[in-house]
Design an enzyme around this catalytic site. Sequence first.
Site, PDB file in Angstrom:
ATOM      1  N   ILE A   1      -2.839   2.487  10.148  1.00  0.00           N
ATOM      2  CA  ILE A   1      -3.053   2.098  12.337  1.00  0.00           C
ATOM      3  C   ILE A   1      -1.801   2.406  12.504  1.00  0.00           C
ATOM      4  O   ILE A   1      -1.312   2.397  13.946  1.00  0.00           O
ATOM      5  CB  ILE A   1      -2.865   0.125  11.132  1.00  0.00           C
TER       6      ILE A   1
ATOM      7  N   ASN B   1       5.687  -1.986  11.504  1.00  0.00           N
ATOM      8  CA  ASN B   1       3.976  -1.786  11.073  1.00  0.00           C
ATOM      9  C   ASN B   1       4.082  -1.400   9.422  1.00  0.00           C
ATOM     10  O   ASN B   1       3.057  -1.813   8.734  1.00  0.00           O
ATOM     11  CB  ASN B   1       3.104  -0.519  12.054  1.00  0.00           C
TER      12      ASN B   1
ATOM     13  N   SER C   1      -0.813  -9.308   9.748  1.00  0.00           N
ATOM     14  CA  SER C   1      -2.200  -9.636   8.974  1.00  0.00           C
ATOM     15  C   SER C   1      -3.000 -10.542   9.580  1.00  0.00           C
ATOM     16  O   SER C   1      -1.700 -12.125   8.859  1.00  0.00           O
ATOM     17  CB  SER C   1      -1.880  -8.990   7.268  1.00  0.00           C
TER      18      SER C   1
ATOM     19  N   TYR D   1       0.829 -11.395  -1.150  1.00  0.00           N
ATOM     20  CA  TYR D   1       1.076 -10.517  -0.688  1.00  0.00           C
ATOM     21  C   TYR D   1       0.754 -11.117   1.299  1.00  0.00           C
ATOM     22  O   TYR D   1       1.070 -10.999   2.210  1.00  0.00           O
ATOM     23  CB  TYR D   1      -0.693  -9.367  -0.069  1.00  0.00           C
TER      24      TYR D   1
ATOM     25  N   LYS E   1       3.007 -11.668   4.350  1.00  0.00           N
ATOM     26  CA  LYS E   1       2.437 -11.361   5.703  1.00  0.00           C
ATOM     27  C   LYS E   1       2.388 -12.548   6.535  1.00  0.00           C
ATOM     28  O   LYS E   1       3.272 -12.812   7.740  1.00  0.00           O
ATOM     29  CB  LYS E   1       1.058 -11.244   5.877  1.00  0.00           C
TER      30      LYS E   1
ATOM     31  N   VAL F   1      -9.556  -3.548   8.705  1.00  0.00           N
ATOM     32  CA  VAL F   1      -9.647  -1.553   9.106  1.00  0.00           C
ATOM     33  C   VAL F   1      -9.994  -0.770   8.551  1.00  0.00           C
ATOM     34  O   VAL F   1      -9.499  -0.953   7.556  1.00  0.00           O
ATOM     35  CB  VAL F   1      -8.337  -1.595  10.000  1.00  0.00           C
TER      36      VAL F   1
ATOM     37  N   THR G   1     -10.020   2.175   7.591  1.00  0.00           N
ATOM     38  CA  THR G   1      -8.520   2.889   7.026  1.00  0.00           C
ATOM     39  C   THR G   1      -9.182   3.493   5.913  1.00  0.00           C
ATOM     40  O   THR G   1      -9.390   3.257   5.129  1.00  0.00           O
ATOM     41  CB  THR G   1      -7.104   2.191   6.668  1.00  0.00           C
TER      42      THR G   1
END
Length: 277
Positions: free
Chosen positions: A21, A94, A167, A182, A186, A210, A212
């Site tokens: 991203i 990011n 996120s 996590y 976030k 996304v 990725t």
Amino acid sequence: MPITLDFSGKLILVTGGGRGIGRAIAAALAEAGADVAITYTSKDATPVAKELSDKYKVRVKAFSCEVTQSEAVDKMVDAVEKAFSKKVDIGVANAGVSLWKDAHDNTDEDFTNIFAVNTFGPFYLARALVRSWLDLPIPVSGEPSQPLEVWGKKGINLNKQILFVSSISGLVAMNPQRQTAYNASKGAVTMLSKWSHLGINVNSVSPGYVSTDMIANPPDETAKAWVGEWEKRTPVGRFASPEEIGHFVAVMLSDKMGGMGFMAGSDVVVDGGYTVF
């Protein structure tokens, strides 16, 4: 007349801008005319910087930075300003890491590291940028600091921006993977965006799933099964491409969207409808 994005003359700093991203964000901003500084930790992003610079005819430079170390972040911001001979206009925090692990299996090191990268790193970046914009020295321990209210009374309007890439994991508990640490990291970084002052507009963006490298190449069979489940649970029926998120962020940061205007303290969710339930 057509609406266009024009970041000409702007210097934008994107942490973790060498892949995923972050790379897509850097590319979209370079395409819109910005000079871009990207940071990396392990894999040298210099080739990415050259590719973007050559393609879009703007200055793009890569800087090594361990975002979990506040001193390294301070030095990186200083190095960026010296390399471009100007101050950063927009900071995009990011860089981040994931951790799929039951809470009771997290070691102290696991829990500390996920917050160090995902929460402390963005905070260190924002703090370093604000200090730079206000020409403030790094305070010495024990010395009194000057409250931002003092600067507000001076009528300062910096016309700067900070964007935290968070996120939807900061909004809902993701499943079937277990990632309490996590999610919490976030959620914390999303709350960092609830601040704007002195003409510094601070916001966050919370992408859903996304496409990725992690989704394209899951690390094991369990993760492969999860990928199909994530896609099925996303109402639009697919994942976002990194480019979609990159271009959305470019619009979000532009004066057309209000990034330099009235939008402040907001978390913008871009998740294909995942959190509607």
